[in-house]
Motif scaffolding. Structure first.
Motif, PDB file in Angstrom:
ATOM      1  N   ASP A   1       9.707 -13.038 -12.547  1.00 19.51           N
ATOM      2  CA  ASP A   1       8.977 -14.200 -13.017  1.00 19.51           C
ATOM      3  C   ASP A   1       7.478 -14.019 -12.760  1.00 19.51           C
ATOM      4  O   ASP A   1       7.051 -13.066 -12.108  1.00 19.51           O
ATOM      5  N   LYS A   2       6.708 -14.940 -13.290  1.00 23.52           N
ATOM      6  CA  LYS A   2       5.246 -14.810 -13.234  1.00 23.52           C
ATOM      7  C   LYS A   2       4.736 -14.706 -11.799  1.00 23.52           C
ATOM      8  O   LYS A   2       3.912 -13.835 -11.477  1.00 23.52           O
ATOM      9  N   ASP A   3       5.222 -15.575 -10.919  1.00 26.98           N
ATOM     10  CA  ASP A   3       4.723 -15.570  -9.547  1.00 26.98           C
ATOM     11  C   ASP A   3       4.991 -14.241  -8.848  1.00 26.98           C
ATOM     12  O   ASP A   3       4.182 -13.775  -8.039  1.00 26.98           O
ATOM     13  N   GLU A   4       6.112 -13.633  -9.141  1.00 29.84           N
ATOM     14  CA  GLU A   4       6.414 -12.341  -8.514  1.00 29.84           C
ATOM     15  C   GLU A   4       5.428 -11.271  -8.973  1.00 29.84           C
ATOM     16  O   GLU A   4       4.977 -10.447  -8.170  1.00 29.84           O
ATOM     17  N   LEU A   5       5.068 -11.279 -10.227  1.00 32.00           N
ATOM     18  CA  LEU A   5       4.210 -10.228 -10.765  1.00 32.00           C
ATOM     19  C   LEU A   5       2.735 -10.425 -10.451  1.00 32.00           C
ATOM     20  O   LEU A   5       1.977  -9.457 -10.421  1.00 32.00           O
ATOM     21  N   ILE A   6       2.316 -11.671 -10.207  1.00 28.95           N
ATOM     22  CA  ILE A   6       0.893 -11.875  -9.912  1.00 28.95           C
ATOM     23  C   ILE A   6       0.618 -12.254  -8.455  1.00 28.95           C
ATOM     24  O   ILE A   6      -0.532 -12.273  -8.034  1.00 28.95           O
ATOM     25  N   TRP A   7       1.689 -12.514  -7.672  1.00 24.77           N
ATOM     26  CA  TRP A   7       1.503 -12.877  -6.266  1.00 24.77           C
ATOM     27  C   TRP A   7       2.275 -11.995  -5.293  1.00 24.77           C
ATOM     28  O   TRP A   7       1.995 -12.000  -4.092  1.00 24.77           O
ATOM     29  N   GLU A   8       3.281 -11.260  -5.756  1.00 31.39           N
ATOM     30  CA  GLU A   8       4.190 -10.519  -4.875  1.00 31.39           C
ATOM     31  C   GLU A   8       3.427  -9.663  -3.868  1.00 31.39           C
ATOM     32  O   GLU A   8       2.479  -8.964  -4.218  1.00 31.39           O
ATOM     33  N   GLN A   9       3.860  -9.676  -2.597  1.00 32.61           N
ATOM     34  CA  GLN A   9       3.157  -8.901  -1.583  1.00 32.61           C
ATOM     35  C   GLN A   9       4.124  -8.195  -0.627  1.00 32.61           C
ATOM     36  O   GLN A   9       4.528  -7.083  -0.888  1.00 32.61           O
ATOM     37  N   GLU A  10       4.496  -8.859   0.430  1.00 32.02           N
ATOM     38  CA  GLU A  10       5.152  -8.165   1.534  1.00 32.02           C
ATOM     39  C   GLU A  10       6.455  -7.495   1.131  1.00 32.02           C
ATOM     40  O   GLU A  10       6.693  -6.328   1.483  1.00 32.02           O
ATOM     41  N   THR A  11       7.309  -8.196   0.392  1.00 31.57           N
ATOM     42  CA  THR A  11       8.588  -7.597   0.007  1.00 31.57           C
ATOM     43  C   THR A  11       8.363  -6.336  -0.814  1.00 31.57           C
ATOM     44  O   THR A  11       9.049  -5.322  -0.625  1.00 31.57           O
ATOM     45  N   PHE A  12       7.412  -6.385  -1.702  1.00 31.82           N
ATOM     46  CA  PHE A  12       7.103  -5.234  -2.554  1.00 31.82           C
ATOM     47  C   PHE A  12       6.599  -4.059  -1.725  1.00 31.82           C
ATOM     48  O   PHE A  12       7.119  -2.944  -1.817  1.00 31.82           O
ATOM     49  N   TYR A  13       5.610  -4.285  -0.891  1.00 29.92           N
ATOM     50  CA  TYR A  13       5.021  -3.188  -0.120  1.00 29.92           C
ATOM     51  C   TYR A  13       6.037  -2.542   0.817  1.00 29.92           C
ATOM     52  O   TYR A  13       6.051  -1.329   1.000  1.00 29.92           O
TER      53      TYR A  13
ATOM     54  N   LYS B   1      -4.504  -6.692  -3.701  1.00 28.13           N
ATOM     55  CA  LYS B   1      -4.890  -6.555  -2.299  1.00 28.13           C
ATOM     56  C   LYS B   1      -5.544  -5.194  -2.085  1.00 28.13           C
ATOM     57  O   LYS B   1      -5.042  -4.175  -2.548  1.00 28.13           O
ATOM     58  N   SER B   2      -6.646  -5.199  -1.341  1.00 29.20           N
ATOM     59  CA  SER B   2      -7.296  -3.927  -1.046  1.00 29.20           C
ATOM     60  C   SER B   2      -6.458  -3.168  -0.027  1.00 29.20           C
ATOM     61  O   SER B   2      -5.739  -3.765   0.779  1.00 29.20           O
ATOM     62  N   PRO B   3      -6.529  -1.833  -0.040  1.00 28.02           N
ATOM     63  CA  PRO B   3      -5.752  -1.032   0.914  1.00 28.02           C
ATOM     64  C   PRO B   3      -5.951  -1.465   2.358  1.00 28.02           C
ATOM     65  O   PRO B   3      -4.995  -1.573   3.115  1.00 28.02           O
ATOM     66  N   ARG B   4      -7.182  -1.784   2.752  1.00 28.11           N
ATOM     67  CA  ARG B   4      -7.404  -2.117   4.164  1.00 28.11           C
ATOM     68  C   ARG B   4      -6.677  -3.389   4.568  1.00 28.11           C
ATOM     69  O   ARG B   4      -6.212  -3.520   5.702  1.00 28.11           O
ATOM     70  N   LYS B   5      -6.516  -4.347   3.639  1.00 25.10           N
ATOM     71  CA  LYS B   5      -5.766  -5.554   3.964  1.00 25.10           C
ATOM     72  C   LYS B   5      -4.279  -5.267   4.076  1.00 25.10           C
ATOM     73  O   LYS B   5      -3.577  -5.832   4.902  1.00 25.10           O
ATOM     74  N   ILE B   6      -3.795  -4.385   3.214  1.00 24.78           N
ATOM     75  CA  ILE B   6      -2.368  -4.045   3.263  1.00 24.78           C
ATOM     76  C   ILE B   6      -2.042  -3.331   4.567  1.00 24.78           C
ATOM     77  O   ILE B   6      -1.048  -3.630   5.225  1.00 24.78           O
ATOM     78  N   TRP B   7      -2.899  -2.401   4.972  1.00 27.54           N
ATOM     79  CA  TRP B   7      -2.632  -1.696   6.236  1.00 27.54           C
ATOM     80  C   TRP B   7      -2.614  -2.697   7.394  1.00 27.54           C
ATOM     81  O   TRP B   7      -1.759  -2.650   8.271  1.00 27.54           O
ATOM     82  N   GLN B   8      -3.561  -3.633   7.371  1.00 23.48           N
ATOM     83  CA  GLN B   8      -3.708  -4.549   8.495  1.00 23.48           C
ATOM     84  C   GLN B   8      -2.538  -5.510   8.626  1.00 23.48           C
ATOM     85  O   GLN B   8      -2.032  -5.749   9.724  1.00 23.48           O
ATOM     86  N   TYR B   9      -2.082  -6.066   7.480  1.00 20.24           N
ATOM     87  CA  TYR B   9      -1.107  -7.141   7.542  1.00 20.24           C
ATOM     88  C   TYR B   9       0.333  -6.705   7.280  1.00 20.24           C
ATOM     89  O   TYR B   9       1.259  -7.318   7.786  1.00 20.24           O
ATOM     90  N   PHE B  10       0.516  -5.667   6.486  1.00 22.53           N
ATOM     91  CA  PHE B  10       1.869  -5.334   6.065  1.00 22.53           C
ATOM     92  C   PHE B  10       2.340  -3.957   6.541  1.00 22.53           C
ATOM     93  O   PHE B  10       3.532  -3.745   6.710  1.00 22.53           O
ATOM     94  N   LEU B  11       1.427  -3.032   6.700  1.00 20.14           N
ATOM     95  CA  LEU B  11       1.804  -1.666   7.063  1.00 20.14           C
ATOM     96  C   LEU B  11       0.927  -1.170   8.216  1.00 20.14           C
ATOM     97  O   LEU B  11       0.176  -0.212   8.078  1.00 20.14           O
ATOM     98  N   PRO B  12       0.990  -1.831   9.372  1.00 26.63           N
ATOM     99  CA  PRO B  12       0.086  -1.472  10.467  1.00 26.63           C
ATOM    100  C   PRO B  12       0.256  -0.042  10.951  1.00 26.63           C
ATOM    101  O   PRO B  12      -0.665   0.535  11.538  1.00 26.63           O
ATOM    102  N   GLN B  13       1.408   0.578  10.677  1.00 30.45           N
ATOM    103  CA  GLN B  13       1.603   1.963  11.095  1.00 30.45           C
ATOM    104  C   GLN B  13       0.691   2.923  10.335  1.00 30.45           C
ATOM    105  O   GLN B  13       0.491   4.062  10.750  1.00 30.45           O
ATOM    106  N   PHE B  14       0.108   2.454   9.213  1.00 32.76           N
ATOM    107  CA  PHE B  14      -0.810   3.288   8.452  1.00 32.76           C
ATOM    108  C   PHE B  14      -2.242   2.737   8.509  1.00 32.76           C
ATOM    109  O   PHE B  14      -3.029   2.922   7.596  1.00 32.76           O
ATOM    110  N   SER B  15      -2.574   2.067   9.602  1.00 39.62           N
ATOM    111  CA  SER B  15      -3.864   1.381   9.689  1.00 39.62           C
ATOM    112  C   SER B  15      -5.041   2.336   9.673  1.00 39.62           C
ATOM    113  O   SER B  15      -6.169   1.927   9.422  1.00 39.62           O
TER     114      SER B  15
END
Length: 231
Positions: A149-161, A175-189
């Protein structure tokens, strides 16, 4: 121009069996008109290229109209695709609230609203037997693309990453890479970058390099070669 951004080598198709010379993905514009024009001049788009904008054309400030005018004109070409972003969806209400002082302004506001409402949610192309999917934010890994659905394609974040492990290459902004590393993938910070990158060990390419920031960039990647340009 850069080449072979982080770990993209195995995502580049071994042959180009599309009708295009280049397939260019452009990240979030955020009304950065000067950066958009500068980047466009660098990449020198021709009718042999396919260009996909990943959404988020709006931002606060006074350059939304100038940016949208330019984009709407380019969007008339068959080889240029513009996708919906969450900021674009949010701005529909803003433009509906505007009071035009002239007929010309009223027509422009209507054109912008129609433009946003008709933007597709994703674009898919098969290259060398593999699907390449372009959307603004991501997909729900547990659903077929056609059922998102629309919300998944324009808002999807944590589940996708975190959970996407498919073979199809997903190219996103949002989302910029630095935000993704910080909030969702801290092992790749340690991968704090403002260049287009791949999420390690996943077929996900990230193209939001913070064009709206003074020190940010608007980025474009050729999916066929791994080359990238920034303003």
């Amino acid at each position: 121009m850069g080449k072979n951004f982080i770990a993209m080598q195995d995502l580049i198709p071994t042959k180009n069996d599309t009708p295009y010379k280049r397939i260019l993905a452009i990240g979030d514009v955020h009304a950065s008109f000067e950066k958009l024009i500068s980047l466009w001049e660098k990449i020198s788009v021709t009718d042999e290229d396919l260009v996909i904008f990943l959404g988020d054309y709006f931002e606060g400030g006074n350059k939304n109209f100038k940016t949208l005018n330019w984009l709407m004109e380019k969007n008339l070409k068959e080889n240029i695709k513009m996708l919906l972003g969450n900021m674009d969806e949010m701005f529909i209400g803003y433009f509906a609230s505007l009071r035009a002082s002239t007929l010309e302004e009223a027509m422009l506001i209507t054109q912008i609203q129609d433009f946003i409402k008709n933007l597709p949610l994703y674009y898919k192309i098969k290259i060398d037997g593999r699907d390449y999917i372009f959307c603004h934010a991501g997909i729900n890994p547990n659903k077929p693309l056609e059922q998102q659905d629309k919300d998944e394609l324009i808002w999807e974040q944590e589940t996708f990453y975190k959970d996407y492990n498919g073979d199809a290459v997903i190219i996103v902004g949002h989302k910029s890479p630095r935000k993704i590393w910080q909030y969702f993938l801290p092992q790749f910070s340690e991968l704090d970058t403002l260049q287009p990158v791949r999420i390690p060990h996943k077929n996900i390419l990230l193209l939001d390099t913070r064009a709206k920031d003074l020190n940010g960039y608007l980025s474009c990647v050729d999916i066929l070669t791994g080359e990238f340009w920034q303003n």
